[in-house]
Write an enzyme that holds these catalytic residues in place. Structure first.
Site, PDB file in Angstrom:
ATOM      1  N   VAL A 153       7.182  -8.135   6.141  1.00 45.28           N
ATOM      2  CA  VAL A 153       5.862  -8.348   6.735  1.00 45.28           C
ATOM      3  C   VAL A 153       5.464  -7.088   7.493  1.00 45.28           C
ATOM      4  O   VAL A 153       6.242  -6.574   8.300  1.00 45.28           O
ATOM      5  CB  VAL A 153       5.878  -9.555   7.682  1.00 45.28           C
ATOM      6  CG1 VAL A 153       4.536  -9.700   8.393  1.00 45.28           C
ATOM      7  CG2 VAL A 153       6.231 -10.828   6.914  1.00 45.28           C
ATOM      8  N   ARG A 195      -7.994   6.452  17.447  1.00 47.77           N
ATOM      9  CA  ARG A 195      -6.559   6.260  17.658  1.00 47.77           C
ATOM     10  C   ARG A 195      -5.747   6.959  16.572  1.00 47.77           C
ATOM     11  O   ARG A 195      -4.710   7.567  16.843  1.00 47.77           O
ATOM     12  CB  ARG A 195      -6.227   4.761  17.679  1.00 47.77           C
ATOM     13  CG  ARG A 195      -4.732   4.464  17.766  1.00 47.77           C
ATOM     14  CD  ARG A 195      -4.445   2.960  17.781  1.00 47.77           C
ATOM     15  NE  ARG A 195      -3.018   2.706  17.768  1.00 47.77           N
ATOM     16  CZ  ARG A 195      -2.291   2.584  16.664  1.00 47.77           C
ATOM     17  NH1 ARG A 195      -2.863   2.688  15.467  1.00 47.77           N
ATOM     18  NH2 ARG A 195      -0.994   2.360  16.742  1.00 47.77           N
ATOM     19  N   ASP A 248       9.803  -6.018  -5.144  1.00 47.18           N
ATOM     20  CA  ASP A 248       8.915  -6.742  -4.240  1.00 47.18           C
ATOM     21  C   ASP A 248       9.125  -8.218  -4.534  1.00 47.18           C
ATOM     22  O   ASP A 248       9.840  -8.564  -5.483  1.00 47.18           O
ATOM     23  CB  ASP A 248       7.455  -6.321  -4.435  1.00 47.18           C
ATOM     24  CG  ASP A 248       6.640  -6.454  -3.149  1.00 47.18           C
ATOM     25  OD1 ASP A 248       6.524  -7.597  -2.655  1.00 47.18           O
ATOM     26  OD2 ASP A 248       6.143  -5.444  -2.629  1.00 47.18           O
ATOM     27  N   TYR A 293       5.813  -8.575  15.427  1.00 48.25           N
ATOM     28  CA  TYR A 293       6.116  -7.601  14.373  1.00 48.25           C
ATOM     29  C   TYR A 293       6.896  -6.418  14.951  1.00 48.25           C
ATOM     30  O   TYR A 293       7.929  -6.005  14.403  1.00 48.25           O
ATOM     31  CB  TYR A 293       4.818  -7.127  13.718  1.00 48.25           C
ATOM     32  CG  TYR A 293       4.969  -5.891  12.868  1.00 48.25           C
ATOM     33  CD1 TYR A 293       5.601  -5.955  11.636  1.00 48.25           C
ATOM     34  CD2 TYR A 293       4.473  -4.659  13.296  1.00 48.25           C
ATOM     35  CE1 TYR A 293       5.748  -4.820  10.850  1.00 48.25           C
ATOM     36  CE2 TYR A 293       4.608  -3.529  12.522  1.00 48.25           C
ATOM     37  CZ  TYR A 293       5.245  -3.611  11.300  1.00 48.25           C
ATOM     38  OH  TYR A 293       5.397  -2.489  10.530  1.00 48.25           O
ATOM     39  N   GLY A 319       0.810  -1.220   0.000  1.00 45.98           N
ATOM     40  CA  GLY A 319       0.000   0.000   0.000  1.00 45.98           C
ATOM     41  C   GLY A 319       0.838   1.262   0.000  1.00 45.98           C
ATOM     42  O   GLY A 319       0.607   2.185  -0.796  1.00 45.98           O
ATOM     43  N   LEU A 320       1.825   1.349   0.880  1.00 47.81           N
ATOM     44  CA  LEU A 320       2.665   2.543   0.924  1.00 47.81           C
ATOM     45  C   LEU A 320       3.606   2.602  -0.273  1.00 47.81           C
ATOM     46  O   LEU A 320       3.916   3.688  -0.773  1.00 47.81           O
ATOM     47  CB  LEU A 320       3.456   2.589   2.231  1.00 47.81           C
ATOM     48  CG  LEU A 320       2.630   2.757   3.505  1.00 47.81           C
ATOM     49  CD1 LEU A 320       3.536   2.956   4.709  1.00 47.81           C
ATOM     50  CD2 LEU A 320       1.660   3.935   3.378  1.00 47.81           C
ATOM     51  N   SER A 374      -0.488   5.392   8.090  1.00 42.87           N
ATOM     52  CA  SER A 374      -0.461   6.147   6.836  1.00 42.87           C
ATOM     53  C   SER A 374      -1.546   5.636   5.904  1.00 42.87           C
ATOM     54  O   SER A 374      -1.421   4.558   5.303  1.00 42.87           O
ATOM     55  CB  SER A 374       0.922   6.047   6.187  1.00 42.87           C
ATOM     56  OG  SER A 374       1.077   7.038   5.199  1.00 42.87           O
ATOM     57  N   GLY A 396       9.947  -2.987   2.431  1.00 41.47           N
ATOM     58  CA  GLY A 396       9.656  -4.394   2.243  1.00 41.47           C
ATOM     59  C   GLY A 396       9.585  -5.172   3.544  1.00 41.47           C
ATOM     60  O   GLY A 396      10.134  -4.776   4.565  1.00 41.47           O
TER      61      GLY A 396
END
Length: 269
Positions: free
Chosen positions: A77, A177, A37, A139, A17-18, A169, A75
């Site tokens: 997860v 939040r 990617d 993560y 997405g970003l 973003s 790049g």
């Protein structure tokens, strides 16, 4: 005006997405934008190169990095989940990236860290880059590792890194939040541009947020980067309040800065 400070700039995570939001914007920062990617995301446009690579594949990462002058690393997860994929992409993959940067003389990296490095601070806290990490997830742990790894490569080899602890973003805040964590796409590009062009970057931690009235983060230690956000979540406040209910303050999701990440899982390996 954005300066084309680098001949060839690498953007990893270009299919995400970003990555998609930055693809056109980052062309203003370089003569050639190399996009990467692990999955096919179509052909290259003008002034683009595409090199597919799995971050866990050291040889593929080495080829991906060769010939670039700077890296914007999105790049890996990007959500909480099983540790196996996080280990391969965010830990081994980041090591492969920095080793390739060292071998090919790439001396500046913008590393997409995350607000989830500090997700177990409370929403009533205000912290800056000197606050110890308190990851809210596996993560978040992987991003804390990335910040430490990049620090090692700066101290040992002089590779400058901006660890950008990206908030939320999206085109606009989705919930209450995000009134504190929101980062517009244009401000994200402004932040990355500042990281790529400041004369001396060093090893820096900067919180990725727009000019929001409500905030938990203080960028006082990143003034040398020169990032000046121009957007704000404040214009969305009335709409967000109208479509959401008041938070349950007994819920950890409302207590901690990491939101839903503090209760995600457990996951199988």
């Amino acid at each position: 005006m954005t300066i084309k400070a680098h001949q060839r700039l690498l953007l990893t995570g270009a299919a995400g997405g970003l990555g998609q939001a930055l693809r056109e914007r980052l062309k203003a920062n370089c003569e050639v934008l190399r996009l990467s990617d692990r999955v096919d995301f179509g052909p290259a446009a003008a002034d683009e190169e595409i090199m597919l690579a799995d971050l866990a594949d050291a040889q593929a990462v080495d080829a991906m990095v060769q010939g670039v002058q700077a890296i914007v690393h999105l790049g890996g997860v990007s959500v909480e989940g099983p540790f196996g994929p996080i280990l391969q992409a965010n830990i081994l993959g980041l090591y492969n990236l920095y080793e390739a940067a060292r071998l090919h003389g790439v001396m500046r990296v913008v590393f997409a860290s995350s607000n989830h490095v500090t997700g177990f601070y409370r929403q009533c806290d205000t912290i800056d880059a000197s606050a110890p990490p308190r990851p809210d997830s596996l993560y978040g742990v992987s991003k804390a590792f990335g910040e430490d790894l990049s620090r090692f490569y700066f101290d040992r080899y002089g590779i400058e890194t901006a660890c950008v602890r990206i908030g939320s973003s999206f085109p606009e805040p989705k919930d209450r939040r995000m009134l504190a964590t929101w980062l517009s796409f244009d401000d994200l590009h402004r932040l990355i541009t500042a990281c790529l062009t400041t004369p001396v970057l060093g090893h820096s931690i900067v919180f990725g947020m727009s000019d929001n009235a409500v905030t938990w983060w203080d960028n006082n230690q990143a003034r040398h980067i020169g990032y000046v956000p121009q957007d704000s979540s404040d214009v969305f406040r009335d709409a967000v309040y109208a479509r959401t209910s008041a938070p349950d303050l007994s819920d950890p999701v409302a207590q901690f800065q990491g939101g839903g990440f503090v209760v995600a899982g457990p996951f199988a390996f």
